[in-house]
Design an enzyme around this catalytic site. Sequence first.
Site, PDB file in Angstrom:
ATOM      1  N   PRO A  81      -4.325  11.225   3.965  1.00 33.45           N
ATOM      2  CA  PRO A  81      -4.748  10.667   2.675  1.00 33.45           C
ATOM      3  C   PRO A  81      -6.266  10.511   2.622  1.00 33.45           C
ATOM      4  CG  PRO A  81      -3.059   9.300   3.740  1.00 33.45           C
ATOM      5  CD  PRO A  81      -3.574  10.242   4.764  1.00 33.45           C
TER       6      PRO A  81
ATOM      7  N   LYS B 250      -6.652   8.672  14.466  1.00 33.26           N
ATOM      8  CA  LYS B 250      -6.055   9.566  13.472  1.00 33.26           C
ATOM      9  C   LYS B 250      -6.120  11.025  13.917  1.00 33.26           C
ATOM     10  CE  LYS B 250      -4.540   6.491  10.623  1.00 33.26           C
ATOM     11  NZ  LYS B 250      -3.071   6.291  10.516  1.00 33.26           N
TER      12      LYS B 250
ATOM     13  N   ASP C  26       6.839  -5.023  14.468  1.00 32.26           N
ATOM     14  CA  ASP C  26       5.483  -4.652  14.887  1.00 32.26           C
ATOM     15  C   ASP C  26       5.647  -3.319  15.601  1.00 32.26           C
ATOM     16  OD1 ASP C  26       3.143  -4.186  16.284  1.00 32.26           O
ATOM     17  OD2 ASP C  26       2.852  -6.272  16.869  1.00 32.26           O
ATOM     18  N   VAL C  27       5.115  -2.261  15.021  1.00 35.56           N
ATOM     19  CA  VAL C  27       5.380  -0.916  15.550  1.00 35.56           C
ATOM     20  C   VAL C  27       4.805  -0.703  16.947  1.00 35.56           C
ATOM     21  CG1 VAL C  27       5.708   0.280  13.346  1.00 35.56           C
ATOM     22  CG2 VAL C  27       3.378   0.027  14.294  1.00 35.56           C
TER      23      VAL C  27
ATOM     24  N   SER D 117      -5.437  10.657   8.444  1.00 31.03           N
ATOM     25  CA  SER D 117      -6.465  10.243   7.474  1.00 31.03           C
ATOM     26  C   SER D 117      -7.492  11.343   7.285  1.00 31.03           C
ATOM     27  CB  SER D 117      -7.174   8.983   7.968  1.00 31.03           C
ATOM     28  OG  SER D 117      -8.326   8.736   7.194  1.00 31.03           O
TER      29      SER D 117
ATOM     30  N   TYR E 280     -10.912   4.145  14.890  1.00 30.18           N
ATOM     31  CA  TYR E 280      -9.866   4.524  13.919  1.00 30.18           C
ATOM     32  C   TYR E 280      -9.746   6.045  13.801  1.00 30.18           C
ATOM     33  CZ  TYR E 280      -7.705   5.144   9.281  1.00 30.18           C
ATOM     34  OH  TYR E 280      -6.909   5.537   8.241  1.00 30.18           O
TER      35      TYR E 280
ATOM     36  N   ASN F 140       3.857   5.413   8.966  1.00 25.83           N
ATOM     37  CA  ASN F 140       2.746   5.091   8.060  1.00 25.83           C
ATOM     38  C   ASN F 140       1.917   3.891   8.528  1.00 25.83           C
ATOM     39  OD1 ASN F 140       1.399   4.765   5.235  1.00 25.83           O
ATOM     40  ND2 ASN F 140       2.453   2.817   5.580  1.00 25.83           N
TER      41      ASN F 140
ATOM     42  N   TYR G 263      -7.131  -0.532  10.073  1.00 28.78           N
ATOM     43  CA  TYR G 263      -8.457   0.099  10.019  1.00 28.78           C
ATOM     44  C   TYR G 263      -9.608  -0.908   9.882  1.00 28.78           C
ATOM     45  CZ  TYR G 263      -6.605   0.340   5.172  1.00 28.78           C
ATOM     46  OH  TYR G 263      -5.985   0.086   3.975  1.00 28.78           O
TER      47      TYR G 263
ATOM     48  N   GLY H 234       0.781  -1.236   0.000  1.00 25.77           N
ATOM     49  CA  GLY H 234       0.000   0.000   0.000  1.00 25.77           C
ATOM     50  C   GLY H 234       0.811   1.284   0.000  1.00 25.77           C
TER      51      GLY H 234
HETATM   52  P1  NAP Z   1      -2.254  -1.510   4.099  1.00 30.31           P
HETATM   53  O1  NAP Z   1      -2.420  -1.595   2.621  1.00 30.31           O
HETATM   54  O2  NAP Z   1      -3.118  -2.308   4.989  1.00 30.31           O
HETATM   55  O3  NAP Z   1      -0.711  -1.780   4.432  1.00 30.31           O
HETATM   56  C1  NAP Z   1      -0.252  -1.525   5.707  1.00 30.31           C
HETATM   57  C2  NAP Z   1       1.000  -2.340   5.988  1.00 30.31           C
HETATM   58  O4  NAP Z   1       1.278  -2.152   7.384  1.00 30.31           O
HETATM   59  C3  NAP Z   1       0.778  -3.843   5.790  1.00 30.31           C
HETATM   60  O5  NAP Z   1       1.944  -4.433   5.264  1.00 30.31           O
HETATM   61  C4  NAP Z   1       0.518  -4.323   7.189  1.00 30.31           C
HETATM   62  O6  NAP Z   1       0.840  -5.678   7.393  1.00 30.31           O
HETATM   63  C5  NAP Z   1       1.433  -3.419   7.979  1.00 30.31           C
HETATM   64  N1  NAP Z   1       1.115  -3.398   9.401  1.00 30.31           N
HETATM   65  C6  NAP Z   1      -0.086  -3.608  10.000  1.00 30.31           C
HETATM   66  N2  NAP Z   1       0.050  -3.553  11.339  1.00 30.31           N
HETATM   67  C7  NAP Z   1       1.362  -3.304  11.579  1.00 30.31           C
HETATM   68  C8  NAP Z   1       2.126  -3.158  12.747  1.00 30.31           C
HETATM   69  N3  NAP Z   1       1.580  -3.296  13.965  1.00 30.31           N
HETATM   70  N4  NAP Z   1       3.450  -2.901  12.641  1.00 30.31           N
HETATM   71  C9  NAP Z   1       4.031  -2.797  11.421  1.00 30.31           C
HETATM   72  N5  NAP Z   1       3.365  -2.941  10.278  1.00 30.31           N
HETATM   73  C10 NAP Z   1       2.036  -3.187  10.349  1.00 30.31           C
HETATM   74  O7  NAP Z   1      -2.440   0.006   4.598  1.00 30.31           O
HETATM   75  P2  NAP Z   1      -2.600   1.346   3.739  1.00 30.31           P
HETATM   76  O8  NAP Z   1      -3.984   1.389   3.223  1.00 30.31           O
HETATM   77  O9  NAP Z   1      -1.453   1.493   2.813  1.00 30.31           O
HETATM   78  O10 NAP Z   1      -2.516   2.448   4.894  1.00 30.31           O
HETATM   79  C11 NAP Z   1      -1.283   2.968   5.333  1.00 30.31           C
HETATM   80  C12 NAP Z   1      -1.560   4.130   6.281  1.00 30.31           C
HETATM   81  O11 NAP Z   1      -2.350   5.108   5.598  1.00 30.31           O
HETATM   82  C13 NAP Z   1      -2.353   3.750   7.521  1.00 30.31           C
HETATM   83  O12 NAP Z   1      -1.899   4.486   8.617  1.00 30.31           O
HETATM   84  C14 NAP Z   1      -3.781   4.140   7.169  1.00 30.31           C
HETATM   85  O13 NAP Z   1      -4.558   4.414   8.304  1.00 30.31           O
HETATM   86  C15 NAP Z   1      -3.520   5.385   6.354  1.00 30.31           C
HETATM   87  N6  NAP Z   1      -4.596   5.736   5.424  1.00 30.31           N
HETATM   88  C16 NAP Z   1      -4.944   4.886   4.399  1.00 30.31           C
HETATM   89  C17 NAP Z   1      -5.945   5.251   3.519  1.00 30.31           C
HETATM   90  C18 NAP Z   1      -6.344   4.371   2.365  1.00 30.31           C
HETATM   91  O14 NAP Z   1      -7.290   4.737   1.637  1.00 30.31           O
HETATM   92  N7  NAP Z   1      -5.679   3.271   2.122  1.00 30.31           N
HETATM   93  C19 NAP Z   1      -6.628   6.469   3.701  1.00 30.31           C
HETATM   94  C20 NAP Z   1      -6.270   7.286   4.762  1.00 30.31           C
HETATM   95  C21 NAP Z   1      -5.231   6.919   5.607  1.00 30.31           C
HETATM   96  P3  NAP Z   1      -0.345  -6.798   7.314  1.00 30.31           P
HETATM   97  O15 NAP Z   1      -0.886  -6.716   5.923  1.00 30.31           O
HETATM   98  O16 NAP Z   1       0.328  -8.083   7.638  1.00 30.31           O
HETATM   99  O17 NAP Z   1      -1.375  -6.374   8.353  1.00 30.31           O
END
Ligand code: NAP
Length: 248
Positions: A184, A158, A62-63, A141, A154, A89, A93, A16
């Site tokens: 984002p 944020k 694991d953060v 977010s 969530y 990052n 969610y 992501g």
């Molecule tokens: P994603 O596709 O779910 O990828 C997140 C990555 O972080 C995955 O590899 C996940 O591993 C890993 N992760 C989960 N828990 C973790 C932990 N405790 N320690 C270390 N790594 C961990 O997420 P994303 O959609 O790219 O989102 C990234 C950030 O942007 C997040 O903070 C999210 O809240 C924010 N955000 C996203 C969006 C959106 O539309 N996507 C919108 C607004 C904000 P696993 O897959 O094994 O869980």
Amino acid sequence: MLTEGHVSLVTGAALGIGAGIAELFARNGAAVYLLDIDAAGAEVKAAQIRAAGGEAHAMKCDVSHRGDCAAAVEAAMKRHGRIDSLINNAGIYPRRVFLETSEADWDRMQEVNVKSLMHTCQLVLPHMIARGSGKIVNISSVTLWIGVEKLVHYVTSKGAVLGFTRSLAREMGRHNIHINAVTPGAIKTEGEDIHAVPAEIAAIQAQQCLDRRIMPYDVAAACLFLSSPLSDGMTGQTLNVDGGLYLH
Ligand code: NAP
């Protein structure tokens, strides 16, 4: 765009948005550390970056575990002797109806999305202070501005990310350390495939000014700017990368 020899730590970088950030920073000459709970996924992404000519190191982290964060910071300092930027990052969610949200659901959300920032920043900042410079970008977010049902835990987390960003920016400005946030919008990621409903995504896109999906690259570009000297006059700020969904 980045300073010579830039070293960056990116959390949640296997997939992501985090993967997009790691790729773009590496393309711009940074040595990138991909910290992720998914060690195998982080290594796959790091290998892709290396195959494209970049420098990338995967770290199982694991953060929410301070020891994991400390090991990653130590590895970067041992190899490079500096950390120029930290991109907080990693985030989760899962949707929960508020009245069905358990204390364990709530606590895990705050641990991964908020408390982790205390760990990574407390571990990285002493090194940045010693060098007299540093850039930290925290991913919040757009849901914070608009509110979303089934995501109370969530969106609360944020909001905390912005409070953290603003207060820490006040405390670290005297050390020439810049701390900013990005909110984002609906970003097209692998996580979206698990958590989001296609009709909801289409409805969000219809409300954006820009009639296209906003991609991890778009968020990464804002992070790159906030990690580069181009943003040296900014701290404690928030950039909204959502295709014009929410207008300040
Ligand atoms: P994603 O596709 O779910 O990828 C997140 C990555 O972080 C995955 O590899 C996940 O591993 C890993 N992760 C989960 N828990 C973790 C932990 N405790 N320690 C270390 N790594 C961990 O997420 P994303 O959609 O790219 O989102 C990234 C950030 O942007 C997040 O903070 C999210 O809240 C924010 N955000 C996203 C969006 C959106 O539309 N996507 C919108 C607004 C904000 P696993 O897959 O094994 O869980």
